[in-house]
Design a protein around this motif. Structure first.
Motif, PDB file in Angstrom:
ATOM      1  N   GLN A   1      81.154  52.983  24.929  1.00 24.64           N
ATOM      2  CA  GLN A   1      82.231  52.020  25.148  1.00 24.64           C
ATOM      3  C   GLN A   1      83.200  52.051  23.973  1.00 24.64           C
ATOM      4  O   GLN A   1      82.786  51.956  22.825  1.00 24.64           O
ATOM      5  N   CYS A   2      84.487  52.215  24.286  1.00 21.51           N
ATOM      6  CA  CYS A   2      85.494  52.109  23.231  1.00 21.51           C
ATOM      7  C   CYS A   2      86.358  50.917  23.587  1.00 21.51           C
ATOM      8  O   CYS A   2      86.651  50.687  24.754  1.00 21.51           O
ATOM      9  N   ARG A   3      86.750  50.148  22.587  1.00 22.56           N
ATOM     10  CA  ARG A   3      87.531  48.949  22.880  1.00 22.56           C
ATOM     11  C   ARG A   3      89.002  49.130  22.541  1.00 22.56           C
ATOM     12  O   ARG A   3      89.721  48.169  22.291  1.00 22.56           O
ATOM     13  N   CYS A   4      89.451  50.397  22.496  1.00 23.26           N
ATOM     14  CA  CYS A   4      90.872  50.609  22.234  1.00 23.26           C
ATOM     15  C   CYS A   4      91.667  50.230  23.484  1.00 23.26           C
ATOM     16  O   CYS A   4      91.131  50.212  24.594  1.00 23.26           O
ATOM     17  N   SER A   5      92.933  49.918  23.303  1.00 20.16           N
ATOM     18  CA  SER A   5      93.816  49.579  24.425  1.00 20.16           C
ATOM     19  C   SER A   5      95.248  49.747  23.930  1.00 20.16           C
ATOM     20  O   SER A   5      95.491  49.863  22.720  1.00 20.16           O
TER      21      SER A   5
ATOM     22  N   THR B   1      96.529  58.828  19.434  1.00 21.65           N
ATOM     23  CA  THR B   1      95.220  59.130  20.026  1.00 21.65           C
ATOM     24  C   THR B   1      94.144  58.328  19.309  1.00 21.65           C
ATOM     25  O   THR B   1      94.111  58.287  18.077  1.00 21.65           O
ATOM     26  N   CYS B   2      93.272  57.711  20.092  1.00 25.90           N
ATOM     27  CA  CYS B   2      92.167  56.924  19.519  1.00 25.90           C
ATOM     28  C   CYS B   2      91.194  57.871  18.813  1.00 25.90           C
ATOM     29  O   CYS B   2      90.766  58.869  19.396  1.00 25.90           O
ATOM     30  N   ASP B   3      90.853  57.559  17.561  1.00 24.05           N
ATOM     31  CA  ASP B   3      89.946  58.410  16.789  1.00 24.05           C
ATOM     32  C   ASP B   3      88.541  58.462  17.379  1.00 24.05           C
ATOM     33  O   ASP B   3      87.792  59.393  17.110  1.00 24.05           O
ATOM     34  N   TYR B   4      88.164  57.464  18.139  1.00 26.14           N
ATOM     35  CA  TYR B   4      86.799  57.374  18.683  1.00 26.14           C
ATOM     36  C   TYR B   4      86.684  58.075  20.049  1.00 26.14           C
ATOM     37  O   TYR B   4      85.914  58.996  20.215  1.00 26.14           O
ATOM     38  N   CYS B   5      87.466  57.571  21.037  1.00 23.78           N
ATOM     39  CA  CYS B   5      87.273  58.082  22.409  1.00 23.78           C
ATOM     40  C   CYS B   5      88.274  59.175  22.756  1.00 23.78           C
ATOM     41  O   CYS B   5      88.187  59.766  23.830  1.00 23.78           O
ATOM     42  N   GLN B   6      89.240  59.439  21.852  1.00 24.02           N
ATOM     43  CA  GLN B   6      90.236  60.500  22.032  1.00 24.02           C
ATOM     44  C   GLN B   6      91.210  60.237  23.184  1.00 24.02           C
ATOM     45  O   GLN B   6      91.853  61.160  23.677  1.00 24.02           O
TER      46      GLN B   6
HETATM   47 ZN   LIG Z   1      89.208  54.535  22.060  1.00 25.18          ZN
END
Ligand SMILES: [Zn+2]
Length: 327
Positions: free
Chosen positions: A271-275, A304-309
């Motif tokens: 789970q990534c919580r980026c938005s 680009t999100c570093d976690y989920c790309q």
């Molecule tokens: Zn993310």
């Protein structure tokens, strides 16, 4: 004349409520382990908790194969790095379960080795995400992946705004063992923690781990018994199979001598919580002049999100809300 079948009925008829209570407690103390049904399928990621009936010890057992595979595939990790990140992720899921249910946890590994910084976040609901600075590093190129450095553990409780931070030195390549030291030194939790991750060029094949925690009612002799039971026990991933996805036989062997029950099961997920809103908030932290320049641009702002790309593309006019009104 009394028969064998009639005897228990006669005893039950004369049994007082106190005697019945004591009998049930005695039966419960020695009865077989109670399991939550149905058992999850082998491909389901989950974490379960077992508790000894005398309250001496707690067993947490996690399987996070699909979760770790997804997190490391998104980061395009080499098999070596996937195993390392997977170990930290599974251990994070286990350690998070020792905290208050509403707390989340972040593991930050900072060191001088070829992999660079590693971050794993564990959320309240069993969600996990990971970041690694140099995901393609290979152990064969260097002989090692982690260098001299530290593991910083941050616990946070959003509702109260409280944050707790502790740091332990890394001792070698097994971050799960550093986390065991963190539990002892910072949380005063005496525990046995180990994680087992396997990966090949296609990704993670297996990721599982356990944490046995000595509770306040537990004594050193219980820990000794558990340590003794662990000797000669197969790796946990081998204890999980299509026929026994809960690793029941493995867990029974580990807790041999201590009557216990499986008491709770929770899911583990990537789970990534980026938005888009969070990306916008990050842009909002830039100097006002930079925001003005970006807002005046004609090109989409790509981040680009570093976690989920996940790549977000913001139209420059989306930045208008961040601009200070002219004074
Ligand atoms: Zn993310």
């Amino acid at each position: 004349m009394s028969t064998d079948r009639e005897a228990p009925v006669a005893a039950a008829a004369t049994e007082t409520a106190v005697e019945r209570y004591k009998r049930l407690v005695a039966e419960r103390a020695t009865g077989p382990t109670q399991w939550l049904e149905p058992a999850p399928a082998l491909h389901d990621d989950m974490l379960w908790r077992g508790l000894t009936r005398g309250g001496e010890a707690r067993l947490l057992l996690a399987r996070a194969t699909a979760t770790v595979r997804e997190a490391t595939l998104r980061l395009e990790c080499s098999p070596d790095v996937a195993c390392l990140v997977g170990e930290i992720a599974v251990a994070t899921a286990l350690v998070r379960q020792t905290l208050h249910p509403d707390e989340r946890i972040q593991m930050l590994v900072t060191h001088k080795g070829p992999v660079g910084q590693i971050i794993v976040d564990g959320w309240e609901n069993g969600g996990l995400r990971a970041y690694v600075q140099r995901p393609t590093a290979l152990r064969s190129d260097y002989g090692f992946l982690l260098g001299e450095g530290t593991l910083q553990v941050t616990r946070s409780h959003d509702a109260s705004g409280r944050v707790w931070r502790s740091t332990v030195e890394l001792q070698g390549e097994r971050v799960a063992h550093d986390m065991m030291r963190y539990l002892l030194e910072s949380e005063q939790i005496l525990s046995l923690l180990d994680v087992d991750v396997q990966a090949d060029a296609r990704g993670v094949i297996a990721a599982a781990g356990y944490l046995v925690q000595l509770m306040p009612d537990g004594r050193r002799e219980h820990l000794r018994a558990l340590t003794h039971n662990l000797e000669g026990l197969a790796p946990l991933r081998d204890g999980m199979s299509e026929a026994d996805p809960d690793a029941r036989a493995w867990a029974e062997a580990l807790l041999r001598g201590l009557p216990w029950d499986q008491v709770a099961r929770t899911p583990v997920t990537f789970q990534c919580r980026c938005s888009e809103d969070r990306i916008l908030a990050m842009v909002g932290a830039l100097p006002q002049g930079d925001i003005e320049e970006l807002a005046a641009s004609k090109e989409l702002l790509e981040m680009t999100c570093d976690y989920c790309q996940t790549t977000y593309r913001l139209a420059p006019r989306r930045l208008d809300v961040l601009l200070e009104p002219p004074s």
